[in-house]
Write a protein that holds these residues in place. Structure first.
Motif, PDB file in Angstrom:
ATOM      1  N   HIS A 289       0.843  -1.198   0.000  1.00  0.00           N
ATOM      2  CA  HIS A 289       0.000   0.000   0.000  1.00  0.00           C
ATOM      3  C   HIS A 289       0.879   1.249   0.000  1.00  0.00           C
ATOM      4  O   HIS A 289       1.889   1.302   0.701  1.00  0.00           O
ATOM      5  N   ASN A 290       0.509   2.208  -0.811  1.00  0.00           N
ATOM      6  CA  ASN A 290       1.226   3.477  -0.841  1.00  0.00           C
ATOM      7  C   ASN A 290       0.499   4.474   0.052  1.00  0.00           C
ATOM      8  O   ASN A 290      -0.486   5.091  -0.367  1.00  0.00           O
ATOM      9  N   PRO A 291       0.953   4.641   1.301  1.00  0.00           N
ATOM     10  CA  PRO A 291       0.252   5.548   2.218  1.00  0.00           C
ATOM     11  C   PRO A 291       0.345   7.010   1.805  1.00  0.00           C
ATOM     12  O   PRO A 291      -0.404   7.848   2.304  1.00  0.00           O
ATOM     13  N   CYS A 292       1.269   7.317   0.888  1.00  0.00           N
ATOM     14  CA  CYS A 292       1.446   8.711   0.481  1.00  0.00           C
ATOM     15  C   CYS A 292       0.265   9.245  -0.323  1.00  0.00           C
ATOM     16  O   CYS A 292       0.210  10.437  -0.643  1.00  0.00           O
ATOM     17  N   THR A 293      -0.665   8.376  -0.675  1.00  0.00           N
ATOM     18  CA  THR A 293      -1.873   8.848  -1.361  1.00  0.00           C
ATOM     19  C   THR A 293      -2.770   9.628  -0.409  1.00  0.00           C
ATOM     20  O   THR A 293      -3.671  10.341  -0.853  1.00  0.00           O
ATOM     21  N   LYS A 294      -2.551   9.476   0.907  1.00  0.00           N
ATOM     22  CA  LYS A 294      -3.309  10.258   1.883  1.00  0.00           C
ATOM     23  C   LYS A 294      -2.761  11.677   1.934  1.00  0.00           C
ATOM     24  O   LYS A 294      -1.578  11.878   2.191  1.00  0.00           O
ATOM     25  N   GLN A 295      -3.585  12.642   1.723  1.00  0.00           N
ATOM     26  CA  GLN A 295      -3.145  14.025   1.660  1.00  0.00           C
ATOM     27  C   GLN A 295      -2.771  14.593   3.029  1.00  0.00           C
ATOM     28  O   GLN A 295      -2.178  15.659   3.120  1.00  0.00           O
ATOM     29  N   SER A 296      -3.098  13.859   4.107  1.00  0.00           N
ATOM     30  CA  SER A 296      -2.826  14.371   5.448  1.00  0.00           C
ATOM     31  C   SER A 296      -1.393  14.090   5.899  1.00  0.00           C
ATOM     32  O   SER A 296      -0.973  14.577   6.950  1.00  0.00           O
ATOM     33  N   LEU A 297      -0.643  13.301   5.135  1.00  0.00           N
ATOM     34  CA  LEU A 297       0.708  12.936   5.544  1.00  0.00           C
ATOM     35  C   LEU A 297       1.728  13.961   5.058  1.00  0.00           C
ATOM     36  O   LEU A 297       1.619  14.488   3.944  1.00  0.00           O
ATOM     37  N   CYS A 298       2.746  14.201   5.882  1.00  0.00           N
ATOM     38  CA  CYS A 298       3.882  15.066   5.528  1.00  0.00           C
ATOM     39  C   CYS A 298       3.414  16.429   5.013  1.00  0.00           C
ATOM     40  O   CYS A 298       3.775  16.851   3.903  1.00  0.00           O
ATOM     41  N   ARG A 299       2.628  17.103   5.822  1.00  0.00           N
ATOM     42  CA  ARG A 299       2.052  18.376   5.397  1.00  0.00           C
ATOM     43  C   ARG A 299       2.855  19.580   5.891  1.00  0.00           C
ATOM     44  O   ARG A 299       2.500  20.713   5.617  1.00  0.00           O
ATOM     45  N   ASP A 300       3.947  19.341   6.646  1.00  0.00           N
ATOM     46  CA  ASP A 300       4.753  20.465   7.127  1.00  0.00           C
ATOM     47  C   ASP A 300       5.440  21.172   5.960  1.00  0.00           C
ATOM     48  O   ASP A 300       5.690  20.568   4.899  1.00  0.00           O
ATOM     49  N   PHE A 301       5.815  22.414   6.171  1.00  0.00           N
ATOM     50  CA  PHE A 301       6.423  23.240   5.128  1.00  0.00           C
ATOM     51  C   PHE A 301       7.679  22.575   4.566  1.00  0.00           C
ATOM     52  O   PHE A 301       8.562  22.141   5.297  1.00  0.00           O
ATOM     53  N   GLY A 302       7.754  22.466   3.230  1.00  0.00           N
ATOM     54  CA  GLY A 302       8.941  21.960   2.564  1.00  0.00           C
ATOM     55  C   GLY A 302       9.083  20.451   2.565  1.00  0.00           C
ATOM     56  O   GLY A 302      10.108  19.918   2.125  1.00  0.00           O
ATOM     57  N   GLN A 303       8.073  19.714   3.053  1.00  0.00           N
ATOM     58  CA  GLN A 303       8.155  18.253   3.136  1.00  0.00           C
ATOM     59  C   GLN A 303       7.418  17.580   1.991  1.00  0.00           C
ATOM     60  O   GLN A 303       6.521  18.152   1.385  1.00  0.00           O
ATOM     61  N   GLU A 304       7.797  16.341   1.729  1.00  0.00           N
ATOM     62  CA  GLU A 304       7.034  15.489   0.828  1.00  0.00           C
ATOM     63  C   GLU A 304       7.104  14.056   1.331  1.00  0.00           C
ATOM     64  O   GLU A 304       8.040  13.677   2.050  1.00  0.00           O
ATOM     65  N   CYS A 305       6.089  13.293   0.980  1.00  0.00           N
ATOM     66  CA  CYS A 305       5.974  11.906   1.437  1.00  0.00           C
ATOM     67  C   CYS A 305       6.643  10.974   0.437  1.00  0.00           C
ATOM     68  O   CYS A 305       6.440  11.083  -0.773  1.00  0.00           O
ATOM     69  N   VAL A 306       7.440  10.023   0.956  1.00  0.00           N
ATOM     70  CA  VAL A 306       8.100   9.032   0.108  1.00  0.00           C
ATOM     71  C   VAL A 306       7.669   7.643   0.584  1.00  0.00           C
ATOM     72  O   VAL A 306       7.776   7.317   1.771  1.00  0.00           O
ATOM     73  N   ASN A 307       7.151   6.840  -0.317  1.00  0.00           N
ATOM     74  CA  ASN A 307       6.708   5.494   0.003  1.00  0.00           C
ATOM     75  C   ASN A 307       7.914   4.587   0.236  1.00  0.00           C
ATOM     76  O   ASN A 307       8.873   4.596  -0.522  1.00  0.00           O
ATOM     77  N   THR A 308       7.885   3.782   1.316  1.00  0.00           N
ATOM     78  CA  THR A 308       8.966   2.844   1.618  1.00  0.00           C
ATOM     79  C   THR A 308       8.406   1.434   1.729  1.00  0.00           C
ATOM     80  O   THR A 308       7.185   1.231   1.719  1.00  0.00           O
ATOM     81  N   ALA A 309       9.291   0.455   1.884  1.00  0.00           N
ATOM     82  CA  ALA A 309       8.857  -0.949   1.954  1.00  0.00           C
ATOM     83  C   ALA A 309       8.000  -1.209   3.178  1.00  0.00           C
ATOM     84  O   ALA A 309       7.096  -2.055   3.150  1.00  0.00           O
ATOM     85  N   SER A 310       8.251  -0.497   4.275  1.00  0.00           N
ATOM     86  CA  SER A 310       7.519  -0.745   5.519  1.00  0.00           C
ATOM     87  C   SER A 310       6.498   0.333   5.845  1.00  0.00           C
ATOM     88  O   SER A 310       5.859   0.281   6.880  1.00  0.00           O
ATOM     89  N   GLY A 311       6.349   1.316   4.981  1.00  0.00           N
ATOM     90  CA  GLY A 311       5.392   2.380   5.255  1.00  0.00           C
ATOM     91  C   GLY A 311       5.696   3.635   4.462  1.00  0.00           C
ATOM     92  O   GLY A 311       5.631   3.615   3.232  1.00  0.00           O
TER      93      GLY A 311
END
Length: 350
Positions: A289-311
């Motif tokens: 599952h790619n949790p980064c599809t949730k828009q609520s993750l990694c919302r701090d300024f200058g951040q982005e979400c990266v999908n990993t093997a464990s989350g």
């Protein structure tokens, strides 16, 4: 004359079918109407009951019905194999009780009073005191005389539970149930109760008692695999197709449609033990599952979400770096000093 007789005969034949279609249409319209502004009306009513300090009175009514249906759905026989409806409602479904449905649309308290009144006509023991709740006695006093009414009532109460109506969160008499052989039998208190007993009877997690009492358990939780695979239970547990049966979940907010509940169209999910996986009901297994599809993750300024093997992991975007306060700050470049074009001796001679 013969022509008139034929017309009248045709009308007589057509009328019953038309009446059946009308009844089905009325039932469907009534069932659908429960999903339109009904929850908010019930919640408003219960807020008034809280202000009037009558919550114990309502809790007792729900507790009495919960005790009845916990035992009723386990023991009542239906169908050729005479199975209870602990795990699925009877199929084909019984006709929906229009009277119960219409009265329950008027409000929570009217709904509870109507159901108790209807059941007490054929099961007067629910409002009597000092009845031993043993399995043999229950089998004698519970029958299928009005199974359609009782199943309709159970479905409405299950719908209210799944809709998370506050009155169903903690209810009394949850310890009253069919006891294993050799254990002390409970004595049913009927309509007589005290506040002390009422508080002591609040057992289990939020909505747990009401869910067990009013709703089927299509996951067949707690049933050993050898029993689940038997000829009796296999048809009732068919909705639990999870690779590991114990991970089966029925989420309340995905099962709050009364018309779907009646047809056993439950949304059953399977939990996944491996991190970073999610259950796919269309293929019946857990997948990455790619949790980064949730828009609520990694919302701090200058951040982005990266999908990993464990989350997932929150990383700084290009052009940002993680500073001492563990936040992403923009990179700063010093401006170069500009001296114009470089000249050579050859160019000076020109």
């Amino acid at each position: 004359m013969n022509f008139k007789i034929c017309i009248l005969f045709f009308i007589a034949l057509a009328s019953p079918a038309s009446s059946i279609e009308d009844d089905e249409e009325v039932t469907l319209k009534l069932l659908t109407s429960y999903n339109v502004d009904y929850n908010s009306a019930i919640k408003d009513e219960y807020s008034r009951i809280i202000v009037e300090d009558r919550t114990d009175e309502i809790s007792v009514k729900i507790g009495i019905l919960a005790t009845y249906f916990r035992v009723f759905k386990k023991l009542v026989a239906w169908g050729v194999e005479e199975n209870g409806f602990e795990h699925l409602y009877p199929s084909p479904e019984y006709d929906f009780d229009i009277n119960i449905g219409s009265e329950c649309k008027k409000g929570l308290e009217i709904c509870l009073d109507t159901i108790i009144s209807n059941i007490s006509e054929i099961q007067p023991w629910i409002l009597q005191d000092n009845i031993d709740l043993d399995e043999l006695a229950m089998k004698k006093i519970i029958d299928d005389q009005r199974l359609g009414m009782e199943i309709s009532a159970s479905q409405i109460l299950c719908y209210l539970t799944n809709s998370r109506i506050k009155a169903f969160e903690h209810i009394p008499y949850c310890s009253y149930r069919i006891q294993p052989p050799g254990t002390k039998l409970f004595t049913w208190t009927g309509k007589t109760f005290s506040k002390h007993n009422l508080i002591d009877e609040f057992v289990g997690k939020s909505f747990e008692c009401a869910t067990e009492s009013f709703c089927p358990d299509p996951c067949c939780s707690g049933i050993p695999s050898v029993v689940r695979s038997s000829s009796k239970y296999a048809p009732l547990c068919k909705m639990n197709s999870c690779q590991k049966a114990s991970t089966c979940i029925v989420k309340h907010f995905e099962n709050d449609d009364l018309s779907k509940l009646r047809l056993n169209q439950f949304n059953v999910n399977c939990g996944c033990e491996e991190p970073g996986t999610i259950y796919r009901p269309d293929i019946g297994r857990c997948v990455h599952h790619n949790p980064c599809t949730k828009q609520s993750l990694c919302r701090d300024f200058g951040q982005e979400c990266v999908n990993t093997a464990s989350g997932y992991k929150c990383v700084c975007q290009l052009g940002y770096f993680r500073n001492g306060s563990n936040s992403c700050a923009p990179l700063k470049f010093s401006a170069p000093v500009y001296h114009g074009f470089a000249l050579s001796e050859e160019m000076d001679e020109l």
